[in-house]
Design an enzyme around this catalytic site. Structure first.
Site, short mmCIF file in Angstrom:
data_model
loop_
_atom_site.label_atom_id
_atom_site.label_comp_id
_atom_site.label_asym_id
_atom_site.label_seq_id
_atom_site.Cartn_x
_atom_site.Cartn_y
_atom_site.Cartn_z
N TYR A 85 0.74 -1.17 0.23
CA TYR A 85 0.17 0.06 0.34
C TYR A 85 0.80 1.08 -0.21
O TYR A 85 0.49 2.25 -0.52
CB TYR A 85 -1.05 0.16 0.60
CG TYR A 85 -1.68 -1.04 1.38
CD1 TYR A 85 -2.07 -1.81 0.41
CD2 TYR A 85 -2.79 -1.19 2.69
CE1 TYR A 85 -2.86 -3.07 0.27
CE2 TYR A 85 -3.53 -2.34 2.59
CZ TYR A 85 -3.44 -3.31 1.66
OH TYR A 85 -4.72 -4.17 1.68
N LEU A 97 -17.38 -3.85 0.91
CA LEU A 97 -18.53 -2.87 0.74
C LEU A 97 -18.71 -2.71 -0.76
O LEU A 97 -19.49 -2.62 -1.78
CB LEU A 97 -19.32 -1.66 1.30
CG LEU A 97 -19.16 -1.31 2.69
CD1 LEU A 97 -18.69 -0.43 2.98
CD2 LEU A 97 -20.85 -1.93 3.69
N ILE A 146 -13.00 -4.94 7.18
CA ILE A 146 -12.30 -4.24 6.42
C ILE A 146 -12.76 -3.30 6.06
O ILE A 146 -12.21 -2.88 4.65
CB ILE A 146 -11.33 -4.31 6.43
CG1 ILE A 146 -10.84 -5.70 7.05
CG2 ILE A 146 -9.60 -3.49 6.49
CD1 ILE A 146 -9.76 -6.84 6.84
N SER A 200 -12.65 4.15 5.21
CA SER A 200 -13.20 5.71 5.01
C SER A 200 -12.15 6.06 5.53
O SER A 200 -11.35 5.96 7.08
CB SER A 200 -14.61 5.20 5.44
OG SER A 200 -15.06 6.02 6.32
N ARG A 222 -18.88 8.00 8.34
CA ARG A 222 -18.73 7.05 7.78
C ARG A 222 -17.74 5.95 8.86
O ARG A 222 -18.14 5.07 9.21
CB ARG A 222 -18.09 6.72 6.32
CG ARG A 222 -19.55 7.44 5.38
CD ARG A 222 -18.99 6.71 4.35
NE ARG A 222 -17.85 7.30 3.84
CZ ARG A 222 -17.37 8.79 3.16
NH1 ARG A 222 -18.68 9.60 2.65
NH2 ARG A 222 -16.74 9.08 2.37
N ASN A 276 -19.39 2.67 9.96
CA ASN A 276 -19.36 1.66 10.12
C ASN A 276 -18.92 0.96 11.79
O ASN A 276 -19.02 -0.23 11.34
CB ASN A 276 -17.90 1.58 9.18
CG ASN A 276 -18.33 1.73 7.45
OD1 ASN A 276 -19.23 2.18 7.14
ND2 ASN A 276 -17.02 2.29 6.80
N ARG A 297 -11.94 -10.13 -8.45
CA ARG A 297 -11.68 -9.03 -8.69
C ARG A 297 -10.09 -9.93 -9.61
O ARG A 297 -9.88 -9.53 -11.01
CB ARG A 297 -10.88 -7.66 -8.77
CG ARG A 297 -12.38 -7.14 -8.14
CD ARG A 297 -12.05 -5.39 -8.09
NE ARG A 297 -11.29 -5.38 -6.59
CZ ARG A 297 -11.75 -5.59 -5.51
NH1 ARG A 297 -12.98 -5.63 -5.06
NH2 ARG A 297 -10.77 -5.06 -4.92
#
Length: 293
Positions: free
Chosen positions: A69, A208, A247, A250, A255, A259, A285
């Site tokens: 990341y 989500l 996980i 946001s 939010r 959550n 994906r």
């Protein structure tokens, strides 16, 4: 796993104390994971540091990051800004394929903890199996050594298919947790069934989804209206009530708080089944037999 329910476990209309379970689960003796964590991809730099700081202030105690990341330093900065005691936080990160192998995993740990500014990790994951490289079993063995040395509290994997998990089993390794893509349209029932059969805890990333299409489906909006919740809260409730950690990412205060606010109500068996039925059968994906880093 303590304090989690399987999908469909609730009787229609039931809001019993059993249903309103703990917001945590036990991964290993003495290792408790909060069921809702903060996802940090693709945030970097100040955005990531600020989001982590505010999330902790909003009540998050589980933060998820990864070497790939490119934000571990920023996540560490956000943790420091928050002033939270390290022992009050569950911190997860993941390492790339260049570190696969026993020695490499120790190097990956040292680099990750330096970037994060911590002496230990609560959970350290093999990010992708990279089966063509053929070293993920060695990587898992290195993680077990880190656990035995007290440097990480628990180990696990991410994006491992049942075939990859069977290779670990063949080497005598029982995987505590697998972090995979799970949402109502990509439910991966065969993957989840394998996890249940073999006692592997599931953490759902992108819980989500990406497109948000199912958030407007009556299977989601109906319960949202009944319980006075947002559609995203209903889906996160479905995740944790199914026995998974979720996980969501946001950077928005409202939010973030929403959550976390998914433990004061419970979906009925029919409502859970209605969300289950949104599954399209689509695979994740990215195919972890072909993709990895």
């Amino acid at each position: 796993m303590s304090g989690v329910l399987e999908s469909g476990a609730l009787e229609s209309g039931a809001l019993e104390s059993e249903a309103l379970e703990s917001a945590t689960a036990e991964l290993a003796p003495g290792v408790v994971i909060p069921l809702v964590g903060l996802g940090t991809w693709p945030m970097t730099g100040e955005e990531a540091a600020d989001a982590v700081d505010r999330a902790i202030g909003n009540g998050y105690r589980h933060i998820d990051t990864a070497e790939n990341y490119g934000n571990e330093e920023a996540v560490g900065e956000g943790i420091r800004r928050s002033g939270i005691a390290r022992g009050d936080l569950f911190l997860t990160t993941k390492f790339n394929r260049q570190w696969h192998g026993r020695t490499g995993v120790h190097e990956a740990f040292g680099a990750a903890t330096r970037r994060l500014g911590t002496e230990y990790l609560d959970l350290f994951l093999v990010h992708w199996p990279n089966p063509a490289q053929g070293r993920f079993v060695e990587a898992a063995e290195g993680l077990i050594e880190l656990t035995q040395e007290g440097l990480i509290r628990c180990w696990g994997v991410s994006n491992f298919k049942p075939a990859h998990l069977r290779e670990l089993q063949a080497a005598g390794l029982e995987t505590p947790i697998n972090q995979v893509q799970i949402d109502p349209e990509t439910r991966q029932p065969d993957q989840l069934a394998f996890h249940r059969e073999h006692g592997i805890f599931t953490a759902a990333y992108s819980p989500l989804g990406r497109s948000g299409r199912f958030l407007s489906n009556p299977a989601v909006t109906g319960p949202a209206e009944v319980y006075g919740k947002m559609p995203a809260q209903v889906v996160l409730r479905w995740q944790v009530q199914s026995g998974r950690a979720a996980i969501p990412k946001s950077a928005d205060d409202r939010r973030q708080r929403e959550n976390l606010d998914v433990f004061g109500f419970a979906l009925t068996g029919a409502e859970m089944a209605g969300i289950d039925a949104l599954d399209t059968g689509a695979p994740p994906r990215l195919d972890s037999d072909e993709f990895g880093h």
